[in-house]
Design a protein around this motif. Structure first.
Motif, PDB file in Angstrom:
ATOM      1  N   SER A 137       3.558   0.119  -5.979  1.00 25.75           N
ATOM      2  CA  SER A 137       2.657  -0.478  -5.140  1.00 25.75           C
ATOM      3  C   SER A 137       2.277  -1.866  -5.558  1.00 25.75           C
ATOM      4  N   CYS A 208       9.127  -0.395   2.037  1.00 31.74           N
ATOM      5  CA  CYS A 208       7.829  -0.230   2.016  1.00 31.74           C
ATOM      6  C   CYS A 208       7.035  -1.528   2.334  1.00 31.74           C
ATOM      7  N   ASP A 214       0.166   1.015   3.083  1.00 30.48           N
ATOM      8  CA  ASP A 214       0.238   2.553   2.847  1.00 30.48           C
ATOM      9  C   ASP A 214       0.740   3.129   1.912  1.00 30.48           C
ATOM     10  N   ILE A 215       1.630   2.249   0.940  1.00 28.34           N
ATOM     11  CA  ILE A 215       2.030   2.709  -0.052  1.00 28.34           C
ATOM     12  C   ILE A 215       1.079   2.965  -1.171  1.00 28.34           C
ATOM     13  N   LYS A 217      -1.478   4.846  -0.807  1.00 28.37           N
ATOM     14  CA  LYS A 217      -1.618   6.329  -0.669  1.00 28.37           C
ATOM     15  C   LYS A 217      -0.861   7.067  -1.217  1.00 28.37           C
ATOM     16  N   VAL A 218       0.265   6.667  -1.550  1.00 31.78           N
ATOM     17  CA  VAL A 218       1.192   7.349  -2.311  1.00 31.78           C
ATOM     18  C   VAL A 218       0.917   8.298  -3.266  1.00 31.78           C
ATOM     19  N   ASN A 245      -1.916   9.538   6.687  1.00 29.26           N
ATOM     20  CA  ASN A 245      -1.298   8.336   6.336  1.00 29.26           C
ATOM     21  C   ASN A 245       0.384   8.838   6.538  1.00 29.26           C
ATOM     22  N   ALA A 248       2.845   6.958   4.250  1.00 32.52           N
ATOM     23  CA  ALA A 248       2.647   7.067   3.030  1.00 32.52           C
ATOM     24  C   ALA A 248       3.361   8.451   2.501  1.00 32.52           C
TER      25      ALA A 248
END
Length: 282
Positions: A137, A208, A214-215, A217-218, A245, A248
């Motif tokens: 991220s 990504c 959104d990454i 939240k991964v 998400n 994500a």
């Protein structure tokens, strides 16, 4: 606690104690913006500060699972270095580029020691992938802030190599050393500074970059799934996170695919993880 807060640049800390808490200790801690609470006090604190506290059903909230996970080396001594990396090795490396490379290295090192049929091994591998996503991220954020979406695959590839190795001067110097090793060290193929499965990594970063927020939240999704494998009952928090998400959840699958392939971990790990990620998106 105050030292940890400074290291993490945190504004507030909470200490939980089971023994009786002296009022003087509470007052002293307050001066440092630290709350000292008992277990019962924390329940009240959590309910007052989060409306969703009682609604969250999370596998990562089960203390017994953490005890079991952190004690994995007692049953599997060869996994001791991996769990130590999870506990503090990863976090002690403040440079996301080191975190990225070393996480892949740790997974590759244990690939012959883990069994996808063992739940706690699934937890370890999935959690390591979640750590990889933390570092990734940072990579995505830095590329996006500098270039938004690089126009060509070559441009993205060149910039990623420079970024991952700490700047253009560092990259040029290390690359020259690798070239000398390749030319004079008897290597059949010249060593490279790219990560394993480099084309796949470039494609992962490219995807990504289309939704860089959104990454972030991964890691939560992957860690929650990791702890589901050793949870005493079904939990729905991963599904809630995925529903909120959608990108994500998609990135979780793409990251898992890249890490599993590049680390050469047994393919059954990816099968298990992919199955669960697809389930939480349904």
């Amino acid at each position: 606690m105050n030292g940890i807060m400074k290291m993490l640049d945190s504004q507030q800390g909470i200490i939980l104690l089971e023994k009786k808490i002296e009022q003087d200790h509470k007052l002293a801690a307050t001066e440092l913006n630290i709350s000292v609470l008992s277990g019962n006090d924390f329940e009240k604190y959590a309910r007052c500060t989060s409306r969703d506290y009682d609604m969250v059903s999370s596998a990562t909230c089960v203390i017994e699972s953490w005890d079991q996970y952190y004690g994995i080396h007692k049953m599997f001594p060869k996994l001791k270095s991996a769990i130590e990396f999870v506990k503090f090795g990863f976090w002690n490396k403040r440079d996301y580029r080191l975190q990225l490379r070393h996480t892949l290295s740790v997974i590759r090192d244990i690939r012959h020691e883990v069994n996808p049929d063992h739940p706690i091994h699934l937890t370890l591998v999935s959690d390591l992938i979640s750590l990889f996503s933390v570092a990734l991220s940072e990579v995505v954020a830095n590329v996006f802030n500098q270039y938004l979406l690089p126009e060509t695959k070559k441009q993205l590839s060149d910039e990623l190599k420079v970024l991952i190795w700490g700047g253009r001067e560092s990259y040029t110097f290390i690359n020259s050393l690798y070239s000398r090793i390749g030319n004079g060290g008897g290597y059949e193929n010249e060593p490279t500074l790219s990560l394993p499965e480099w084309d796949m990594f470039i494609q992962l970063v490219r995807q990504c970059l289309e939704s860089p927020y959104d990454i972030c939240k991964v890691p939560m999704i992957l860690r929650e799934i990791a702890f589901e494998y050793i949870a005493p009952q079904p939990y729905e928090w991963a599904k809630v996170l995925a529903s909120e998400n959608l990108q994500a959840a998609k990135f979780s699958l793409l990251i898992a695919e890249y890490v599993c392939r590049s680390s050469k971990i047994p393919p059954e790990f990816l099968q298990q993880l992919s199955k669960r990620i697809i389930q939480i998106q349904a």
